[in-house]
Scaffold this active site. Structure first.
Site, PDB file in Angstrom:
ATOM      1  N   GLU A   9       0.726  -0.941   0.059  1.00 50.15           N
ATOM      2  CA  GLU A   9      -0.396  -0.045   0.007  1.00 50.15           C
ATOM      3  C   GLU A   9       0.788   1.429  -0.034  1.00 50.15           C
ATOM      4  OE1 GLU A   9      -3.345   0.496   2.623  1.00 50.15           O
ATOM      5  OE2 GLU A   9      -3.359  -2.036   2.921  1.00 50.15           O
ATOM      6  N   ASP A  82      -2.284  -4.015   3.469  1.00 45.96           N
ATOM      7  CA  ASP A  82      -2.254  -4.679   4.785  1.00 45.96           C
ATOM      8  C   ASP A  82      -3.371  -6.083   5.616  1.00 45.96           C
ATOM      9  OD1 ASP A  82      -0.845  -2.612   5.467  1.00 45.96           O
ATOM     10  OD2 ASP A  82      -2.320  -0.902   6.021  1.00 45.96           O
ATOM     11  N   ASP A  84      -5.537  -6.916   7.169  1.00 45.99           N
ATOM     12  CA  ASP A  84      -7.454  -6.570   7.458  1.00 45.99           C
ATOM     13  C   ASP A  84      -8.221  -6.505   6.849  1.00 45.99           C
ATOM     14  OD1 ASP A  84      -6.972  -4.113   6.693  1.00 45.99           O
ATOM     15  OD2 ASP A  84      -6.364  -2.907   8.146  1.00 45.99           O
ATOM     16  N   TYR A 300       1.755  -4.975  13.164  1.00 48.01           N
ATOM     17  CA  TYR A 300       0.316  -4.737  12.574  1.00 48.01           C
ATOM     18  C   TYR A 300       0.156  -4.036  13.551  1.00 48.01           C
ATOM     19  CZ  TYR A 300      -2.778  -3.882   9.415  1.00 48.01           C
ATOM     20  OH  TYR A 300      -4.034  -2.503   8.551  1.00 48.01           O
ATOM     21  N   ARG A 302      -3.337  -2.407  13.588  1.00 50.98           N
ATOM     22  CA  ARG A 302      -4.594  -2.585  13.673  1.00 50.98           C
ATOM     23  C   ARG A 302      -4.912  -4.316  13.827  1.00 50.98           C
ATOM     24  NH1 ARG A 302      -4.439   0.724   8.753  1.00 50.98           N
ATOM     25  NH2 ARG A 302      -4.813   3.113   9.365  1.00 50.98           N
ATOM     26  N   HIS A 345      -4.322 -11.311  13.745  1.00 50.85           N
ATOM     27  CA  HIS A 345      -3.125 -11.091  14.304  1.00 50.85           C
ATOM     28  C   HIS A 345      -2.156 -10.709  16.315  1.00 50.85           C
ATOM     29  CE1 HIS A 345      -4.401  -9.798  10.438  1.00 50.85           C
ATOM     30  NE2 HIS A 345      -4.682  -8.756  10.698  1.00 50.85           N
TER      31      HIS A 345
END
Length: 729
Positions: A9, A82, A84, A300, A302, A345
């Site tokens: 990203e 990412d 998610d 990560y 989030r 995660h």
């Protein structure tokens, strides 16, 4: 050897990953989403199972062209957005743009940007998870339906520029409901009685609180009752009736989730949720660390999980044993339970435990280092032993009264040697040492202190407590908290006063309108259930189309009813005592993007506006005008003379009404970097002023002059050489 393209990203992440994968891999950045719903239209075909109309985002044409070209030049494409739902949707859009079949094993994901993790990820690609994509699309389409159909209704009926969102409206409701509680609260008086006493006439004083009257819980309601008890206690004999010694354990907090990181960064660092997530993103994607190159520093950011990988636990144990010793290590690594079942995660933790904060001081910005240190300390502490307190409770009788003294000292600090979790409105735990008393011992009274108190209303929400309540009630997701808070502030529904959220009149008006005509939209339980429904879609247990159809069926009816029933809503107008110098009308208070201001009610004929100036009660030392509080465009407070621009007095420090004892100028409250503050004289020539800052400025000026002289000298030398060269030619 075949070539592969990896699409991530962000460019920062691309740079780090390319270093790990070697020459047979090309790494490119998509810069986030490349396709989305159009901004100029609704973009959802309600009659065709809520089919979204996706278009390439304006301005992303060159990136799309570049990625298509790169994809044609390789044998394999890996989509590494990412890990998610949002990242899964970005991968799905990329697959569509690059004509990659949905069932092709093209998707890779990783929780941390380290060499072993990245190299392992490309060995285990998988097809795009359509169920996760469906969950993301369902959320996006729900928000589009509410935003693009309810917001225009508010523009027509209330005021242009307003918006209503599926989640933001519930956040406004939570803040408004708290404000109503505060306004409805009736404060009650109560008194506490403290006895100061000592073991012997010259020994150290300690305190005991009145807890019992005639064997029942003490309740002192007014001053006359307090004075009566005081008089009785002053005549009574104080006898020790019980002594209890115990050990109490305090366990460390779990490693950070997105939500707990945002809360703790507000409390400990003063960061907004937006700032925390922005800096965490930088730490995750990687930063230049000298000879180490570009390194990803945290996992990560989030995540709802508090789990740590077994390898991370072992690395932490090695670090703790080396740094603090075996006594700070529990027999087994602590295990923390997740509130939710999702555990895709790990918790947020450092990626490399050989990089403590002190090694990164010269590479990270001040704010990056502060957040990294917070994550580092919380992670290390989570795997350490509990702190142990020695507690002592002494019960004392005096006539028909009972008193209690509580003491507590740290016997073994455990995890507190590294980190202590902060809590809202919590008094810091202090060591209180009590004398070693025995049952039956008579004590010497020093004095009785009655103190008046009043019950207080529930506090307004800070950013930390609002994030906490949103998480507890299941409203939104941690990654959405920052944009929710920013939106309700930008729309003027709430304002931030002394770091607390206070609803505006506009917020109440819009909320009352939504309560009357869109009761379900602002229902906390409905919004939380919707999040659970989205989770079920991601897990393959629900249908995107059915969810959207069920929602839109009643939402369309509510929309039509509201459009028909609501007339134009007149917002209450606050009239000031300031007259417009152009037309003589009394100006009214308006709410703008950068706060409240005064405007002439004669608009559009008279367009006069004025800033609302908050006076400090201090006179300007340059022109004797009033010093007032002002704000920059970004909302930062500073202080200046009301006669600006005629008078240019300005300071970031808060003016105080007290005067300097040396020169008589007013004093300033100066905030220090450690969160503390001190006072200093506003007169820069005063002998009490610290000279450190002035010396720094002088040094900077001196260096600048030296650099300018050196540059001039170099230019002169170069010019001379050029002339000599020209002559010789």
């Amino acid at each position: 050897m075949s070539k592969a393209l990896v699409i991530v990203e962000s460019p920062a992440k691309a740079k780090t990953i390319e270093k790990f994968l070697g020459k047979n891999y090309i790494v490119r950045a998509s810069m986030g989403h490349l396709r989305d719903l159009p901004k100029s239209q609704f973009g959802v075909d309600v009659d065709k199972d809520f089919t979204p109309k996706y278009i390439n985002i304006r301005g992303k044409g060159d990136i799309i062209k570049s990625l298509k070209s790169a994809a044609k030049a390789v044998d394999k494409v890996y989509l590494a957005s990412d890990p998610d739902r949002e990242g899964e949707a970005i991968a799905w859009h990329l697959a569509h743009i690059l004509n990659i079949p949905e069932d092709q094993a093209c998707r890779i994901e990783f929780n941390e940007i380290t060499k072993s993790t990245i190299q392992n990820a490309v060995k285990h690609p998988r097809p795009i998870d359509i169920e996760r994509v469906d969950a993301q699309q369902a959320r996006r389409l729900l928000d589009r339906m509410v935003g693009y159909q309810l917001s225009p209704l508010l523009w027509r009926k209330v005021r242009k520029g307003l918006s209503a969102g599926r989640v933001q409206s519930v956040a406004v409701r939570i803040i408004c409901d708290r404000e109503k509680e505060i306004k409805a609260f009736i404060s009650e008086e109560y008194w506490s009685i403290t006895a100061k006493m000592r073991e012997k006439p010259k020994s150290v004083l300690f305190e005991a609180q009145l807890t019992l009257i005639d064997g029942k819980k003490a309740k002192v309601e007014d001053e006359s009752q307090a004075e009566k008890i005081k008089a009785e206690l002053e005549q009574a004999e104080f006898t020790v009736v019980d002594v209890k010694r115990r050990e109490r354990k305090r366990n460390p907090a779990a490693p950070f989730t997105t939500s707990s990181l945002q809360q703790e960064a507000v409390r400990k660092l003063g960061f907004t949720s937006r700032k925390t997530m922005m800096i965490a993103q930088q730490l995750y994607e990687g930063l230049e660390l000298g000879s180490l190159g570009h390194v990803g520093l945290i996992t990560y950011m989030r995540t709802d999980s508090v789990r740590l990988a077994e390898s991370a636990q072992q690395d932490i144990r090695k670090y703790v044993e080396l740094k603090y010793g075996q006594s700070y290590l529990p027999e087994k690594s602590p295990v923390y339970l997740n509130k939710k079942s999702q555990d895709a995660h790990e918790a947020i933790r450092p990626s490399n435990f050989e990089l403590p904060p002190d090694r990164l001081v010269k590479y990270l910005s001040k704010e990056q280092l502060r957040l990294y240190t917070l994550i580092w300390e919380r992670t290390i502490a989570s795997q350490m032993t509990a702190a142990i307190y020695d507690t002592l409770t002494i019960d004392i009788t005096a006539s028909h009264f009972g008193l209690r003294a509580n003491g507590s000292t740290v016997k073994f600090p455990g995890f507190m040697a590294v980190y202590i979790e902060s809590k809202d409105d919590e008094e810091k735990e202090k060591d209180i040492t009590l004398p070693a008393l025995t049952v039956g011992q008579i004590l010497n009274l020093d004095k009785i202190i009655p103190k008046q108190h009043f019950t207080e209303p529930p506090p307004r929400y800070t950013e930390a407590t609002l994030v906490k309540v949103l998480e507890e009630k299941g409203i939104g997701r941690p990654s959405t908290y920052a944009p929710i808070i920013e939106t309700i502030l930008a729309r003027g529904y709430v304002v931030r006063v002394d770091k607390k959220f206070e609803p505006t009149e506009l917020g109440f008006v819009v909320l009352d309108l939504l309560k009357q005509y869109f009761k379900t939209i602002i229902d906390v339980e409905f919004t939380a259930n919707m999040e659970n429904n989205l989770d079920e879609i991601a897990e393959g247990k629900g249908s995107r189309v059915e969810l959207l159809r069920d929602f839109y069926t009643w939402f369309a009816v509510d929309l039509a009813h509201a459009e028909e029933e609501i007339g134009h809503v007149e917002l209450p107008v606050e009239i000031s005592d300031v007259q417009c110098e152009n037309c003589g009308k009394y100006m009214v208070v308006k709410h703008g993007r950068y706060g409240d201001f005064l405007a002439c009610p004669g608009f559009p004929e008279c367009r006069n506006t004025k800033a609302i100036l908050k006076e400090t009660g201090v006179s300007c030392s340059k022109c004797s005008g009033n010093i007032v509080e002002r704000k920059t465009k970004r909302g930062k407070i500073f202080y200046g003379c009301q006669n600006y621009p005629t008078c240019d007095f300005m300071t970031w420090d808060m003016p105080l009404k007290e005067n300097c004892q040396t020169c008589g100028a007013f004093m300033l409250k100066h905030n220090l970097k450690n969160g503390q503050s001190n006072t200093l004289c506003s007169n820069e020539a005063c002998t009490t002023r610290p000279v450190i800052a002035e010396k720094k400025v002088a040094n900077v000026v001196k260096k600048a002059k030296t650099a300018t002289k050196a540059k001039t000298k170099v230019k002169g030398t170069v010019a001379t050489k050029k002339k000599e060269k020209t002559k010789s030619e």
